[in-house]
Design an enzyme around this catalytic site. Structure first.
Site, PDB file in Angstrom:
ATOM      1  CD  GLU B 225      -7.096  55.684 -62.195  1.00 22.97           C
ATOM      2  OE1 GLU B 225      -6.241  55.490 -61.314  1.00 22.97           O
ATOM      3  OE2 GLU B 225      -6.954  56.499 -63.114  1.00 22.97           O
ATOM      4  CG  ASN B 309      -5.898  59.921 -64.435  1.00 26.36           C
ATOM      5  OD1 ASN B 309      -5.121  59.359 -63.686  1.00 26.36           O
ATOM      6  ND2 ASN B 309      -7.208  59.810 -64.288  1.00 26.36           N
ATOM      7  CG  ASP B 351      -5.768  56.711 -67.093  1.00 25.57           C
ATOM      8  OD1 ASP B 351      -5.620  57.553 -66.195  1.00 25.57           O
ATOM      9  OD2 ASP B 351      -5.360  55.542 -66.991  1.00 25.57           O
TER      10      ASP B 351
END
Lengths: 177, 624
Positions: B225, B309, B351
């Site tokens: 992230e 991801n 994701d």
């Protein structure tokens, strides 16, 4: 060497002053406005001293333009990546009534500029100082600490919470004291 | 044996297998299926055969009563041969002792037990405790405080968790949130080496449990992230120096793709796909992190690990398949050289990290003995892969999925649902599963006695809206507003027993909250898992019937283990303490009025704050 630079600088400033009217958009250097001794606690041995308020705080707070700019920058500088749209995530929630390092404009400004030890990064050299003040003003509006006439209105996108100008005051959750 | 497997697959119904007690209970159903399954029932009346599905013996040696790695063994079965606690007496379990970790953040770690000592590692600040099991009350033997950099908390997505330590050759290996791998002397707790391998200033942290294989400590980074480029490193167990590093994006040389790389599907063949399937330079900040589980097959000398991801979540910024994210690598255990790769989710839109556990099993598949790898994947499919080649043998949804329409077994490619494509300025609603997947990191368990995989998982859907995002090193790089909602049925979690041979669930239990804890299954036919309310449950491995439950002090998101204590008796241990991504609303005190808080998870967990509080306590149970 130094006098030459100073001369050049003042000359260029003088030239700039000739070309346009005086404006208050960048009253100080873009990066960092002097040190502000903002205590992060209310506990001060010997009794609380009055905090020296930064005169910039007042000019940015409750200013519709600065608040809406702050909202834009909140996304652009990835503040929303950690604090979401105020509810928090990797970072703490900003829309609640809890303030770890103080709720004043000066405290929030210092938090963004200098960072905090448990994970808040320092944006000192990343964000111009006035934009840090805009961000600080927007952060306060997230918990209802801005007049509704000035706070940003609803989002264009997914409605994730009431718009900032309709946000109930966090301390009272909208109830009259 | 071949015939039985074929018939089981054909009949499908759980009563067709050789689980006699379950069959007796459902006599009506048994009669009805008798006509179809008569040959199998004849076979089942013979002496019990060897398990039809079992882990390779080298990857799952006979149980010694210890628990030396979170997954129990290299095959990652989380199966214990201990059977003192069984379906009949589990209802008598009582607390043997408890221990406060002193840290009230999400407790995702598995305790370890080696000899007479239990080792636990806490979330940040990653304190390691050794408890002496040979003395009453299991007093502390030593503790080690690594004092990680507090700033690391600011770049840890989804709580400051760790998933545990690993033991090998008298040493305890663990990772700290701020990017250190540390080896401790298991007897004294003294540090032997400390390797700083990840940089928090570019958003790297380490949350996974290391795996020790052939004198190497395998570790990957977190930061999907934060625009962090994913890698796996092998550190020398002796002195901690980096033996090899395999990146999960970028040029073949850095991904350790060489002449031995033979992917099964055309979509994974080509030169430098880790560069060419991205916009220019985007692979450098493209994610593909490795923060989950690694399995190891000593016979093939291969390790298997997933990749996370791609970053950012907003797919408009990264057209292309985004190799080698959201997939799985088989690598040489000595050199890290890639042998094959399969991409669960090419050009991920939601994701779907591909880092879940992989259970290594040997079984007959359509009449042929195959070495398989079973993966309950985040995108919602239960994959059965041939682990020698990476070929997909089966991919069936184990819960509600609408983000895709299945897996094309010819090309291996996930079939996207055009109605659920995300992008900038577009709100797409009711995408199932969520960003957290039908199942996230929480590991499942496999019992060779039942042939069932016990899967703790979620039942959630979400709305997504792509937004603009800038890359600033060390800050989030997501670009997506997410709002999660409960999935079909309203139960936010489920615990499903999956019949691997029949490719369908045997039974499934609904849970109010996502089941964010791991599972363990024993030869006593008992399965243990925990709920986010704080219940620690024992259910029948055959039927799913609730046999016993105990309410702990906080929500459970940890990994249960079971071991033989110094007194020769069987114990069960679990860390209680809510948190993680699902429980961040409690451990991080987030505000439920913002639907997008904690990347959208808070919206579906609004009531968790009224259900449980933060905690961090070890519970150990035994029979009276």
């Amino acid at each position: 060497m130094r006098p030459v630079v100073a001369l050049l600088l003042s000359a260029s400033l003088a030239l700039a002053a000739c070309q346009r009217e005086e404006r208050d958009t960048r009253p100080q250097s873009a990066l960092g406005s002097g040190e502000q001794p903002i205590p992060v606690t209310t506990l001060e041995p010997g009794g609380q001293r009055p905090s020296p308020a930064d005169n910039k705080a007042a000019s940015f707070e409750a200013n519709a333009f600065h608040l809406s700019e702050g909202k834009r920058l909140f996304g652009w500088f990835n503040c929303s990546g950690c604090h979401a749209n105020g509810g928090g995530g990797m970072g703490p929630a900003l829309m609640d009534e809890k303030w770890i390092y103080g709720s004043s404009m000066e405290s929030i400004h210092a938090t963004i500029r200098d960072g905090r030890p448990n994970g808040m990064p320092s944006f000192r050299d990343k964000i111009p100082d006035d934009q840090i003040w805009e961000l600080a003003a927007f952060v306060r509006s997230l918990s209802g600490n801005a007049p509704s006439s000035a706070a940003p209105s609803r989002n264009d996108d997914m409605m994730v919470h009431p718009s900032e100008n309709r946000m109930p005051d966090a301390a009272t959750l909208g109830k009259s004291p | 044996m071949k015939q039985a497997t074929q018939l089981a697959a054909f009949c499908g119904d759980p009563v067709c297998t050789d689980r006699a007690p379950a069959s007796r209970k459902h006599f009506g159903v048994l009669t009805a299926t008798l006509l179809v399954c008569a040959p199998l029932l004849t076979a089942a009346s013979q002496p019990p055969p060897a398990p039809a599905i079992s882990p390779p013996a080298t990857a799952a040696p006979p149980d010694d009563g210890q628990w030396t790695m979170p997954a129990k063994n290299y095959a990652s079965t989380r199966y214990s041969e201990l059977a003192e606690i069984n379906e009949g007496n589990v209802k008598n379990l009582q607390v043997a002792f408890t221990f406060s970790t002193g840290v009230n953040k999400g407790q995702e770690a598995a305790p370890l037990v080696i000899g007479n000592t239990m080792y636990i590692v806490t979330p940040f600040p990653n304190i390691v405790y050794a408890l002496d099991l040979s003395k009453p009350g299991a007093p502390m033997k030593w503790k080690y405080e690594p004092n990680p950099e507090p700033a690391a908390q600011g770049v840890a997505c989804c709580d400051v968790v760790t998933r545990g330590a690993a033991f090998a050759d008298g040493r305890v290996f663990f990772n700290t949130l701020d990017g250190h791998t540390i080896a401790l002397d298991a007897n004294s707790g003294q540090p032997i080496w400390n390797a700083h391998i990840a940089n928090i200033n570019i958003g790297e942290t380490i949350t996974m449990a290391p795996l020790v294989v052939k004198g190497k400590v395998l570790v990957g980074n977190s930061g999907g992230e934060m625009g962090v480029r994913g890698w796996v490193k092998a550190l020398d167990a002796g002195d901690g120096h980096v033996v090899w590093t395999a990146y999960n994006t970028g040029p073949d040389k850095e991904v350790l793709i060489g002449p031995d790389f033979k992917p099964h599907y055309d979509m994974d063949k080509g030169k430098d796909l880790g560069v060419t399937t991205w916009p220019p330079e985007a692979w450098k900040i493209g994610g593909g992190n490795m923060w989950g589980w690694i399995s190891y097959d000593p016979d093939l000398n291969l390790i298997f690990h997933g990749t996370g991801n791609p970053g950012p979540w907003n797919p408009d910024l990264r057209p292309g398949d985004n190799k080698w994210t959201s997939g799985i690598f088989a690598r040489d255990a000595d050199t890290g050289a890639a042998k094959w790769f399969y991409q669960w989710t090419p050009h991920d839109l939601h994701d779907y990290d591909g880092i879940n556990e992989q259970v290594l099993l040997d079984m007959n598949w359509q009449g042929k003995p195959r070495k398989v790898l079973v993966r309950p994947e985040r995108n919602g499919y239960l994959y059965v892969l041939d682990r020698t080649t990476g070929e997909v043998l089966s991919a069936k949804p184990y819960g509600p999925v609408n983000s895709s329409k299945g897996v094309d077994l010819k090309t291996g490619r996930l079939i996207e649902n055009p109605d659920k494509l995300t992008g900038t300025g577009k709100v797409v609603r009711d995408i199932c599963p969520t960003a957290s997947g039908l199942k996230d990191w929480q590991p499942s368990a496999f019992s060779p006695k039942t042939g069932l995989l016990y899967i703790p998982h979620n039942n959630l859907c979400m709305d997504e809206e792509g937004v603009e995002v800038n890359y600033i090193a060390g800050t989030p790089y997501v670009g997506m507003n997410v709002r999660m909602i409960p999935g079909p049925g309203g139960n936010r979690g489920a615990f499903t027993a999956w019949d691997i041979a029949a490719e369908k669930p045997a039974w499934s239990l609904k849970e109010n909250f996502p089941v964010w804890s791991g599972a363990v299954v024993t030869a006593g036919d008992v399965v243990f898992y925990g709920t986010m309310e704080g219940w620690f449950k024992a259910v029948s491995a055959k039927t799913g019937d609730l046999l016993w439950q105990f309410k702990t002090s906080s929500g459970i998101i940890g990994q249960p283990i079971t071991y033989r204590g110094p007194d020769g008796h069987q114990y069960v241990a679990i860390l209680s303490g809510v948190g993680g991504w699902a429980g961040a609303i409690v451990s991080g005190d987030l505000d439920p009025r913002d639907a997008t808080a904690a990347l959208g998870f808070v919206n579906v967990m609004k009531d968790l704050k009224n259900t449980t509080t933060a905690g961090g306590t070890l519970y150990v149970f035994r029979l009276p």
